[in-house]
Design a protein around this motif. Structure first.
Motif, PDB file in Angstrom:
ATOM      1  N   UNK A   1       0.753   0.599 -10.152  1.00  0.00           N
ATOM      2  CA  UNK A   1      -0.094   0.139  -8.666  1.00  0.00           C
ATOM      3  C   UNK A   1      -1.552   0.272  -8.970  1.00  0.00           C
ATOM      4  N   UNK A   2      -2.294  -0.937  -8.444  1.00  0.00           N
ATOM      5  CA  UNK A   2      -3.496  -1.008  -8.439  1.00  0.00           C
ATOM      6  C   UNK A   2      -4.067  -1.793  -7.402  1.00  0.00           C
ATOM      7  N   UNK A   3      -4.536  -1.128  -6.299  1.00  0.00           N
ATOM      8  CA  UNK A   3      -4.658  -1.881  -5.077  1.00  0.00           C
ATOM      9  C   UNK A   3      -5.829  -0.974  -4.397  1.00  0.00           C
ATOM     10  N   UNK A   4      -6.457  -1.865  -3.271  1.00  0.00           N
ATOM     11  CA  UNK A   4      -7.266  -1.082  -2.406  1.00  0.00           C
ATOM     12  C   UNK A   4      -7.036  -1.576  -0.963  1.00  0.00           C
TER      13      UNK A   4
ATOM     14  N   UNK B   1      -8.488   3.139   1.075  1.00  0.00           N
ATOM     15  CA  UNK B   1      -7.331   3.726   0.190  1.00  0.00           C
ATOM     16  C   UNK B   1      -7.091   3.208  -0.896  1.00  0.00           C
ATOM     17  N   UNK B   2      -7.000   3.665  -2.166  1.00  0.00           N
ATOM     18  CA  UNK B   2      -7.060   2.981  -3.572  1.00  0.00           C
ATOM     19  C   UNK B   2      -5.999   3.450  -4.308  1.00  0.00           C
ATOM     20  N   UNK B   3      -5.239   2.861  -5.118  1.00  0.00           N
ATOM     21  CA  UNK B   3      -4.388   3.384  -6.338  1.00  0.00           C
ATOM     22  C   UNK B   3      -4.727   2.810  -7.474  1.00  0.00           C
ATOM     23  N   UNK B   4      -4.929   3.893  -8.353  1.00  0.00           N
ATOM     24  CA  UNK B   4      -5.538   3.620  -9.579  1.00  0.00           C
ATOM     25  C   UNK B   4      -4.793   4.491 -10.856  1.00  0.00           C
ATOM     26  N   UNK B   5      -4.667   3.951 -11.873  1.00  0.00           N
ATOM     27  CA  UNK B   5      -4.227   4.717 -13.202  1.00  0.00           C
ATOM     28  C   UNK B   5      -5.364   4.924 -13.998  1.00  0.00           C
ATOM     29  N   UNK B   6      -5.494   6.425 -14.019  1.00  0.00           N
ATOM     30  CA  UNK B   6      -6.753   6.762 -14.892  1.00  0.00           C
ATOM     31  C   UNK B   6      -6.561   6.384 -16.202  1.00  0.00           C
ATOM     32  N   UNK B   7      -7.586   6.138 -16.682  1.00  0.00           N
ATOM     33  CA  UNK B   7      -7.715   5.411 -18.216  1.00  0.00           C
ATOM     34  C   UNK B   7      -7.462   6.548 -19.315  1.00  0.00           C
TER      35      UNK B   7
ATOM     36  N   UNK C   1       2.304  -1.674  -3.631  1.00  0.00           N
ATOM     37  CA  UNK C   1       1.457  -2.779  -3.219  1.00  0.00           C
ATOM     38  C   UNK C   1       0.159  -2.431  -2.189  1.00  0.00           C
ATOM     39  N   UNK C   2       0.415  -1.382  -1.662  1.00  0.00           N
ATOM     40  CA  UNK C   2      -0.650  -0.982  -0.685  1.00  0.00           C
ATOM     41  C   UNK C   2      -0.205  -1.635   0.844  1.00  0.00           C
ATOM     42  N   UNK C   3       0.461  -2.377   0.995  1.00  0.00           N
ATOM     43  CA  UNK C   3       0.749  -3.150   2.149  1.00  0.00           C
ATOM     44  C   UNK C   3       1.136  -2.172   3.408  1.00  0.00           C
ATOM     45  N   UNK C   4       0.947  -2.241   4.432  1.00  0.00           N
ATOM     46  CA  UNK C   4       0.923  -1.479   5.754  1.00  0.00           C
ATOM     47  C   UNK C   4       2.471  -1.611   6.015  1.00  0.00           C
ATOM     48  N   UNK C   5       3.062  -0.381   6.446  1.00  0.00           N
ATOM     49  CA  UNK C   5       4.478  -0.788   6.781  1.00  0.00           C
ATOM     50  C   UNK C   5       4.866  -0.180   8.325  1.00  0.00           C
ATOM     51  N   UNK C   6       3.852   0.846   8.709  1.00  0.00           N
ATOM     52  CA  UNK C   6       4.015   1.380  10.077  1.00  0.00           C
ATOM     53  C   UNK C   6       2.681   2.361  10.506  1.00  0.00           C
ATOM     54  N   UNK C   7       2.734   2.455  11.657  1.00  0.00           N
ATOM     55  CA  UNK C   7       1.584   3.310  12.133  1.00  0.00           C
ATOM     56  C   UNK C   7       1.888   4.160  13.005  1.00  0.00           C
ATOM     57  N   UNK C   8       1.365   5.451  13.218  1.00  0.00           N
ATOM     58  CA  UNK C   8       1.678   6.428  14.193  1.00  0.00           C
ATOM     59  C   UNK C   8       0.147   6.945  14.826  1.00  0.00           C
ATOM     60  N   UNK C   9       0.343   7.422  15.937  1.00  0.00           N
ATOM     61  CA  UNK C   9      -1.112   7.788  16.644  1.00  0.00           C
ATOM     62  C   UNK C   9      -0.849   9.234  17.008  1.00  0.00           C
TER      63      UNK C   9
END
Length: 339
Positions: free
Chosen positions: A13-16, A333-339, A49-57
């Protein structure tokens, strides 16, 4: 054969993703990431993917979040209440409180929630209250599970008490009042810290050990890795780690300092398959990965990997052993693999 090769080389995964508030905490389980935000928005994202699925308040804000061990339920806690969110169908148990809430998960998918002077234990799947270990006037500072999930340990009034469904089963007093707790994965001992330097370890059989810190700064957060071998303590924005394998032997665990500048709670151990590695996020925007075996009492270790998020890092968690998911004060919010 071609399909097998494609799966084996699928990129990490690699997204923001931008959220509409300042993230305060996040958690990852399987293919899901849940992000709790200061004003109360709680976002469920696809970790690949970082895609939004649902939200709670959560009214009043959200400052803590964590998945049940089976990943089916997310617990959310804030200054004015808490929620148990069943992610498969969106079912929510929500309660308003007059005091900040916190929670702790047991391996049996029981969730203990503390607020004010009360602790309530819920069945995660049904949201039904199972028992109420503590219900008094003295505030509960922290809680964790004990004795393989058979009892809840709570820091109350500077001391620590353990409760089963039948009542109190143990009590511990300490050289200084205790405010924060962490439990070993074997359920046989507790780590505690608070209004004095150092960490106190107490065991089921009456064993005890006090771990000194390199500085007199008070500890405001404790984190154990999944194996229970490595303990990290946060104080004054820095991090001290111990290898607890030596606990109880002739050689006492020695502290190792990491040259980290972090915010409260912004540290996460990598899953035990890789061992002795911890990630931190800093107020300067730095995200760093450290080998906990490096460093000593006198010489602080340096990170093996470091990069900058562009804003203060407010939360992070490992997605497996290769990918970090982190959030910053700019709402990224970011997903990254440390090098």
């Amino acid at each position: 054969m071609a399909a097998m090769a494609t799966r084996a080389t699928r990129p990490a995964p690699d997204w923001e993703r931008q959220v509409d508030d300042v993230p305060a905490a996040l958690a990852v389980s399987g293919g899901l990431c849940v992000v709790a935000c200061a004003r109360g928005g709680v976002h469920l994202l696809d970790v690949v993917t970082g895609q939004a699925i649902a939200k709670l308040w959560l009214p009043g804000g959200a400052h803590r979040v964590g998945f049940s061990p089976d990943g089916a339920v997310a617990a959310v806690a804030g200054p004015c209440g808490y929620a148990l969110w069943r992610v498969a169908d969106g079912a929510v148990l929500m309660r308003a409180t007059d005091d900040p809430a916190r929670f702790a998960w047991a391996d049996g998918n029981l969730c203990a929630v503390a607020y004010g002077g009360s602790v309530v234990v819920y069945d995660a799947a049904s949201g039904v209250e199972r028992w109420r270990p503590v219900d008094g006037a003295v505030p509960v500072d922290d809680l964790t599970w004990f004795d393989r999930g058979r009892s809840v340990a709570a820091a109350v009034g500077g001391d620590v008490y353990a409760y089963s469904a039948r009542g109190r089963v143990a009590a511990w007093s300490y050289p200084a009042p205790v405010r924060v707790l962490a439990g070993g994965t074997d359920g046989a001992w507790l780590c505690a810290a608070g209004d004095g330097p150092g960490v106190f370890i107490r065991g089921v059989g009456g064993t005890s050990e006090d771990l000194p810190t390199p500085t007199p700064a008070l500890i405001d957060g404790l984190a154990l890795d999944e194996s229970g071998q490595w303990l990290a303590a946060q104080s004054d924005g820095g991090l001290t780690v111990w290898d607890l394998a030596a606990r109880g032997g002739r050689m006492r665990p020695k502290p190792r300092r990491l040259d980290a500048s972090i915010g409260l709670g912004v540290a996460a151990w990598r899953p035990t398959a890789r061992g002795a590695v911890i990630a931190t996020g800093g107020g300067d925007g730095a995200v760093a990965v450290w080998d906990a075996r490096a460093g000593s009492v006198r010489r602080a270790a340096s990170p093996s990997v470091r990069w900058y998020a562009g804003a203060p890092v407010t939360a992070l968690a490992w997605a497996g052993s290769e990918v970090l998911v982190y959030a910053d004060a700019a709402g990224r919010v970011t997903a990254r693999a440390p090098e």
